[in-house]
Design a protein around this motif. Structure first.
Motif, PDB file in Angstrom:
ATOM      1  N   ALA A   1       0.837  -1.198   0.000  1.00 33.26           N
ATOM      2  CA  ALA A   1       0.000   0.000   0.000  1.00 33.26           C
ATOM      3  C   ALA A   1       0.872   1.248   0.000  1.00 33.26           C
ATOM      4  O   ALA A   1       0.569   2.242  -0.670  1.00 33.26           O
ATOM      5  CB  ALA A   1      -0.935  -0.012   1.204  1.00 33.26           C
ATOM      6  N   SER A   2       1.961   1.232   0.754  1.00 32.35           N
ATOM      7  CA  SER A   2       2.887   2.369   0.774  1.00 32.35           C
ATOM      8  C   SER A   2       3.530   2.559  -0.590  1.00 32.35           C
ATOM      9  O   SER A   2       3.769   3.692  -1.032  1.00 32.35           O
ATOM     10  CB  SER A   2       3.969   2.141   1.840  1.00 32.35           C
ATOM     11  OG  SER A   2       3.398   2.096   3.137  1.00 32.35           O
ATOM     12  N   LEU A   3       3.804   1.450  -1.250  1.00 30.78           N
ATOM     13  CA  LEU A   3       4.380   1.539  -2.590  1.00 30.78           C
ATOM     14  C   LEU A   3       3.427   2.257  -3.542  1.00 30.78           C
ATOM     15  O   LEU A   3       3.852   3.001  -4.430  1.00 30.78           O
ATOM     16  CB  LEU A   3       4.688   0.132  -3.107  1.00 30.78           C
ATOM     17  CG  LEU A   3       5.483   0.028  -4.415  1.00 30.78           C
ATOM     18  CD1 LEU A   3       6.826   0.718  -4.295  1.00 30.78           C
ATOM     19  CD2 LEU A   3       5.673  -1.435  -4.791  1.00 30.78           C
ATOM     20  N   LEU A   4       2.111   2.053  -3.335  1.00 30.22           N
ATOM     21  CA  LEU A   4       1.132   2.725  -4.174  1.00 30.22           C
ATOM     22  C   LEU A   4       1.152   4.233  -3.974  1.00 30.22           C
ATOM     23  O   LEU A   4       0.776   4.994  -4.872  1.00 30.22           O
ATOM     24  CB  LEU A   4      -0.269   2.188  -3.885  1.00 30.22           C
ATOM     25  CG  LEU A   4      -0.556   0.760  -4.354  1.00 30.22           C
ATOM     26  CD1 LEU A   4      -1.922   0.317  -3.857  1.00 30.22           C
ATOM     27  CD2 LEU A   4      -0.499   0.656  -5.871  1.00 30.22           C
ATOM     28  N   LEU A   5       1.558   4.685  -2.805  1.00 29.75           N
ATOM     29  CA  LEU A   5       1.601   6.121  -2.502  1.00 29.75           C
ATOM     30  C   LEU A   5       2.929   6.758  -2.898  1.00 29.75           C
ATOM     31  O   LEU A   5       3.116   7.969  -2.702  1.00 29.75           O
ATOM     32  CB  LEU A   5       1.328   6.350  -1.017  1.00 29.75           C
ATOM     33  CG  LEU A   5      -0.064   5.909  -0.526  1.00 29.75           C
ATOM     34  CD1 LEU A   5      -0.195   6.151   0.970  1.00 29.75           C
ATOM     35  CD2 LEU A   5      -1.166   6.638  -1.288  1.00 29.75           C
TER      36      LEU A   5
ATOM     37  N   ARG B   1       1.717   9.797  -8.514  1.00 27.08           N
ATOM     38  CA  ARG B   1       1.881   8.695  -7.570  1.00 27.08           C
ATOM     39  C   ARG B   1       1.655   7.373  -8.302  1.00 27.08           C
ATOM     40  O   ARG B   1       0.960   7.316  -9.312  1.00 27.08           O
ATOM     41  CB  ARG B   1       0.876   8.808  -6.423  1.00 27.08           C
ATOM     42  CG  ARG B   1       1.035  10.045  -5.559  1.00 27.08           C
ATOM     43  CD  ARG B   1      -0.035  10.062  -4.487  1.00 27.08           C
ATOM     44  NE  ARG B   1      -1.378   9.937  -5.062  1.00 27.08           N
ATOM     45  CZ  ARG B   1      -2.475   9.687  -4.354  1.00 27.08           C
ATOM     46  NH1 ARG B   1      -2.387   9.518  -3.037  1.00 27.08           N
ATOM     47  NH2 ARG B   1      -3.648   9.598  -4.943  1.00 27.08           N
ATOM     48  N   ARG B   2       2.222   6.306  -7.747  1.00 23.43           N
ATOM     49  CA  ARG B   2       2.020   4.990  -8.337  1.00 23.43           C
ATOM     50  C   ARG B   2       0.535   4.631  -8.360  1.00 23.43           C
ATOM     51  O   ARG B   2       0.046   3.988  -9.285  1.00 23.43           O
ATOM     52  CB  ARG B   2       2.809   3.933  -7.554  1.00 23.43           C
ATOM     53  CG  ARG B   2       2.837   2.574  -8.211  1.00 23.43           C
ATOM     54  CD  ARG B   2       3.621   1.585  -7.378  1.00 23.43           C
ATOM     55  NE  ARG B   2       5.028   1.885  -7.356  1.00 23.43           N
ATOM     56  CZ  ARG B   2       5.920   1.398  -8.208  1.00 23.43           C
ATOM     57  NH1 ARG B   2       5.517   0.625  -9.199  1.00 23.43           N
ATOM     58  NH2 ARG B   2       7.194   1.702  -8.111  1.00 23.43           N
ATOM     59  N   LEU B   3      -0.207   5.086  -7.343  1.00 24.11           N
ATOM     60  CA  LEU B   3      -1.637   4.820  -7.281  1.00 24.11           C
ATOM     61  C   LEU B   3      -2.359   5.404  -8.492  1.00 24.11           C
ATOM     62  O   LEU B   3      -3.367   4.864  -8.951  1.00 24.11           O
ATOM     63  CB  LEU B   3      -2.213   5.406  -5.989  1.00 24.11           C
ATOM     64  CG  LEU B   3      -3.691   5.153  -5.696  1.00 24.11           C
ATOM     65  CD1 LEU B   3      -3.941   3.663  -5.536  1.00 24.11           C
ATOM     66  CD2 LEU B   3      -4.129   5.900  -4.453  1.00 24.11           C
ATOM     67  N   ASP B   4      -1.854   6.509  -9.030  1.00 26.21           N
ATOM     68  CA  ASP B   4      -2.512   7.176 -10.156  1.00 26.21           C
ATOM     69  C   ASP B   4      -2.420   6.362 -11.444  1.00 26.21           C
ATOM     70  O   ASP B   4      -3.244   6.537 -12.352  1.00 26.21           O
ATOM     71  CB  ASP B   4      -1.896   8.562 -10.387  1.00 26.21           C
ATOM     72  CG  ASP B   4      -2.105   9.487  -9.185  1.00 26.21           C
ATOM     73  OD1 ASP B   4      -3.147   9.332  -8.524  1.00 26.21           O
ATOM     74  OD2 ASP B   4      -1.232  10.327  -8.924  1.00 26.21           O
TER      75      ASP B   4
ATOM     76  N   GLN C   1      13.470  11.320 -12.643  1.00 26.09           N
ATOM     77  CA  GLN C   1      14.412  12.199 -11.958  1.00 26.09           C
ATOM     78  C   GLN C   1      14.411  12.004 -10.444  1.00 26.09           C
ATOM     79  O   GLN C   1      15.464  12.008  -9.803  1.00 26.09           O
ATOM     80  CB  GLN C   1      14.081  13.659 -12.281  1.00 26.09           C
ATOM     81  CG  GLN C   1      15.090  14.659 -11.735  1.00 26.09           C
ATOM     82  CD  GLN C   1      14.822  16.068 -12.237  1.00 26.09           C
ATOM     83  OE1 GLN C   1      13.873  16.290 -12.984  1.00 26.09           O
ATOM     84  NE2 GLN C   1      15.644  17.016 -11.844  1.00 26.09           N
ATOM     85  N   GLU C   2      13.211  11.836  -9.843  1.00 27.77           N
ATOM     86  CA  GLU C   2      13.151  11.790  -8.384  1.00 27.77           C
ATOM     87  C   GLU C   2      12.055  10.823  -7.922  1.00 27.77           C
ATOM     88  O   GLU C   2      11.010  10.704  -8.553  1.00 27.77           O
ATOM     89  CB  GLU C   2      12.854  13.182  -7.823  1.00 27.77           C
ATOM     90  CG  GLU C   2      12.860  13.252  -6.303  1.00 27.77           C
ATOM     91  CD  GLU C   2      12.540  14.652  -5.788  1.00 27.77           C
ATOM     92  OE1 GLU C   2      12.692  14.883  -4.581  1.00 27.77           O
ATOM     93  OE2 GLU C   2      12.125  15.503  -6.606  1.00 27.77           O
ATOM     94  N   THR C   3      12.322  10.155  -6.790  1.00 27.14           N
ATOM     95  CA  THR C   3      11.365   9.230  -6.189  1.00 27.14           C
ATOM     96  C   THR C   3      11.154   9.602  -4.734  1.00 27.14           C
ATOM     97  O   THR C   3      12.125   9.757  -3.980  1.00 27.14           O
ATOM     98  CB  THR C   3      11.863   7.776  -6.274  1.00 27.14           C
ATOM     99  OG1 THR C   3      12.048   7.419  -7.643  1.00 27.14           O
ATOM    100  CG2 THR C   3      10.866   6.813  -5.646  1.00 27.14           C
ATOM    101  N   VAL C   4       9.903   9.760  -4.309  1.00 29.21           N
ATOM    102  CA  VAL C   4       9.567  10.063  -2.912  1.00 29.21           C
ATOM    103  C   VAL C   4       8.757   8.891  -2.364  1.00 29.21           C
ATOM    104  O   VAL C   4       7.629   8.648  -2.816  1.00 29.21           O
ATOM    105  CB  VAL C   4       8.751  11.368  -2.788  1.00 29.21           C
ATOM    106  CG1 VAL C   4       8.402  11.641  -1.325  1.00 29.21           C
ATOM    107  CG2 VAL C   4       9.518  12.532  -3.398  1.00 29.21           C
ATOM    108  N   PRO C   5       9.288   8.124  -1.398  1.00 23.56           N
ATOM    109  CA  PRO C   5       8.567   6.959  -0.871  1.00 23.56           C
ATOM    110  C   PRO C   5       7.230   7.358  -0.242  1.00 23.56           C
ATOM    111  O   PRO C   5       7.058   8.450   0.281  1.00 23.56           O
ATOM    112  CB  PRO C   5       9.528   6.398   0.196  1.00 23.56           C
ATOM    113  CG  PRO C   5      10.869   6.952  -0.173  1.00 23.56           C
ATOM    114  CD  PRO C   5      10.612   8.295  -0.779  1.00 23.56           C
ATOM    115  N   GLY C   6       6.258   6.443  -0.282  1.00 23.94           N
ATOM    116  CA  GLY C   6       4.955   6.665   0.335  1.00 23.94           C
ATOM    117  C   GLY C   6       4.864   5.985   1.683  1.00 23.94           C
ATOM    118  O   GLY C   6       5.673   5.114   2.020  1.00 23.94           O
TER     119      GLY C   6
END
Length: 647
Positions: A187-191, A541-544, A584-589
């Motif tokens: 679920a965090s990965l989705l965010l 977001r990955r969820l999108d 370019q950039e990744t922000v963990p959920g």
């Protein structure tokens, strides 16, 4: 939601227990094919496969191929048998039948059964076998079986096999449990939020390039012959007819109009309505007492009130004598319509009790003269006679065809004109003339492309109860690529486009190499050998990109498969060029504060694991059985399905 982790479910085993809709699939041509045992198409046809001695015959497989092709044509009207088989459909259908037969055999070996009562219940639940009230209809049942060329035994065997398989797979697929900690991670990965850029290297920016030679065009055509293949086309012969053909016979006569007017005297003649109030009491004595009070001077409303009835209880409203008789009884209505305005009837009995009725008002409606309603009556009689005459004409034509008359003979006898279409596809398109249209034939195109070349003419409906057509196949043009001379200009243009696309790919590949070596995306595009459109910055977001109800641009989806700082190319649709996608950039959920998302993720994963368990169980069952495939027989059936010249 988790398409980003895994593509959608497509398990042939999972279909066994996904609900009763599977059985409806069996009789509507939708689904994965039969689930039964043995040679359901009839003993004696060639065996394509055996599972522990249970045979799967060519007739059974042919039936499944026909039904699944018919279903596929609902989405792709131009799909023909050749294209359907090229997609691997025949092998997949045989594999499905083998797998499902193995499950059923294994289930029976374990003592599982499907009783007649269970099968009856499933049959009764299939919508295709129900009437408008949702009840099982034996007529609809027989008609559906006939339409799909299924016997009752075939259907019962298929359903019994499915019930046994479902008893096996439900416990298997329903067992997975996903720990909350695992669901939290996904679920965090989705965010997770990612930012990057998307640029395009258009093929149009690459210039025309060198002119292709005739030899190069011919070679390109040979390599890509499939893309120019025209699907199967058919020349249809048809003769339309409708209400206009029976107009003379359907014209109402003066005598019929007069008879209708007389028969409906209650509707058109002079009539009387009365506004009434009543009290209904359980015994005659109470009714007489109330009537006596009214006769002594007490108002009807007051007497009714003293007896416990409100104004709403006593109000009947305006009624004709027939309407009031339906509400009470003929005796009560006769008494009410014999009384004067303002009078109260003597107590009269009906099945409801004893009625005391007051006549509040009398209204008389004058008769409607025939001249005023003649057109209305004529229209009603004409519509009825037209429907009857048209039905008789359809029956007469069908009987003549069934007795061996030719289409030409029937058309001549009935005064119909036979027409012929040019070669058209299953969607009604004529490749030689894009402007050709035959909208009147759209309702029968599916039937026309299901008919065998030598099948007798049929009477088909164009507009329900209004227009029909005698339909026959004049000629079939198999799917084939046209001669190069006919499509040379298109092939040449496609080759020029392909070369431009190849040059665009080379440019895009060089840009990706620079980005992956440390050059910024903006600078890499600026240094390209040709001027290119500016890049666009994107954040999501990955969820999108995991929403099943929304199409996600492929470049955005690709960004979630890239390592940070890297780029990759992706072909743009319709040969427009190549995308360059850069992360370019990744922000963990962090889904710790989103319990709803965690639970949804857990549920989704449990469904995926259940599917996987069912798949693995089915493979294990099949792997432990004696399964033999007759590839020569499968190839022979493929040849029969394709027909001469297409094998």
């Amino acid at each position: 939601m988790l398409k980003i982790f895994r593509s959608g479910a497509s398990s042939k085993f999972l279909l066994v227990f996904l609900g009763l809709a599977l059985f409806a699939m069996v009789v509507t041509g939708f689904g994965t094919g039969g689930m039964g045992l043995g040679d359901l198409g009839g003993m004696g046809d060639e065996t394509l496969a055996e599972v522990e001695g249970e045979t799967i015959g060519s007739a059974q497989v042919r039936d499944q191929v026909d039904r699944q092709l018919a279903n596929a044509r609902q989405q792709q009207p131009d799909l023909d048998m050749a294209a359907f088989l090229r997609s691997g459909a025949l092998g997949e259908i045989v594999t499905q039948l083998v797998s499902n037969t193995a499950l059923t055999v294994f289930g029976r070996e374990q003592g599982l059964t499907a009783s007649k009562r269970m099968v009856d219940g499933e049959i009764a639940s299939i919508p295709a076998f129900q009437n408008l009230a949702g009840q099982f209809d034996d007529g609809a049942f027989r008609a559906a079986l006939s339409r799909e060329n299924l016997s009752e035994k075939q259907l019962r065997d298929e359903i019994a096999g499915t019930l046994i398989s479902r008893q096996l797979l439900l416990p298997v697929a329903g067992s997975p449990k996903v720990p909350e900690a695992m669901a939290l991670q996904y679920a965090s990965l989705l965010l997770e939020r990612r930012s990057g850029s998307v640029g395009i290297v258009p093929a149009a920016a690459m210039g025309a390039g060198t002119e292709p030679t005739d030899a190069e065009v011919a070679a390109f055509y040979k390599e890509n012959e499939g893309r120019y293949t025209i699907p199967e086309r058919r020349v249809l012969r048809y003769a339309e007819f409708g209400a206009d053909k029976v107009a003379a016979a359907a014209a109402p006569t003066d005598a019929e109009i007069a008879a209708f007017y007389q028969a409906n005297a209650a509707r058109y003649g002079a009539r009387e309505t009365r506004s009434l109030s009543q009290v209904v009491l359980p015994d005659q004595a109470a009714a007489r007492a109330l009537a006596a009070k009214v006769a002594a001077g007490t108002s009807f409303a007051a007497a009714a009130s003293e007896a416990g009835f409100s104004a709403a209880d006593t109000a009947v409203g305006e009624r004709s004598q027939a309407q009031f008789a339906q509400l009470t009884s003929e005796a009560v209505a006769n008494a009410a319509f014999a009384a004067a305005e303002g009078a109260v009837t003597a107590p009269t009995q009906s099945p409801l009790g004893w009625h005391v009725v007051r006549v509040d008002d009398i209204a008389t409606i004058a008769a409607t003269p025939l001249s005023a309603v003649r057109d209305e009556i004529a229209a009603q009689i004409g519509a009825r006679k037209s429907e009857e005459a048209l039905g008789a004409l359809v029956t007469r034509i069908e009987d003549a065809l069934a007795e061996g008359a030719t289409m030409q003979e029937v058309a001549q006898a009935e005064g119909l004109t036979i027409r012929e279409t040019p070669p058209i596809t299953g969607s009604g398109i004529q490749f030689d003339d894009p402007n050709f249209k035959a909208p009147e034939l759209q309702p029968v195109l599916e039937t026309a492309f299901d008919m065998a070349p030598d099948e007798d003419p049929l009477v088909e409906t164009l507009v329900p109860n209004q227009r029909f057509a005698i339909l026959a196949i004049a000629r079939i043009v198999p799917a084939a690529a046209p001669p190069l001379a006919e499509v040379g200009d298109r092939v040449k243009a496609d080759l020029v486009q392909r070369r431009a696309l190849d040059r665009a790919k080379a440019v895009a590949t060089s840009i990706v190499a620079k980005i992956n070596a440390g050059t910024s995306a903006a600078q890499a595009f600026a240094e390209a050998e040709r001027p290119l459109p500016a890049i666009e910055t994107v954040t999501a977001r990955r969820l999108d990109v995991a929403r099943p109800d929304q199409p996600i641009p492929p470049p955005l989806a690709m960004m979630f498969s890239l390592p940070k700082g890297k780029a990759r190319i992706l072909q743009a649709p319709n040969g427009q060029g190549w995308f360059v996608v850069h992360l370019q950039e990744t922000v963990p959920g962090n889904a710790a504060e989103s319990p709803g998302l965690i639970e949804a993720t857990r549920t989704q994963f449990e469904g995926i694991l259940g599917e996987e368990y069912a798949n693995q169980f089915g493979r294990a069952v099949e792997g432990g059985m004696d399964v033999e495939r007759n590839q020569d027989a499968i190839n022979a059936l493929r040849g029969q399905l394709l027909g001469p010249g297409l094998q």
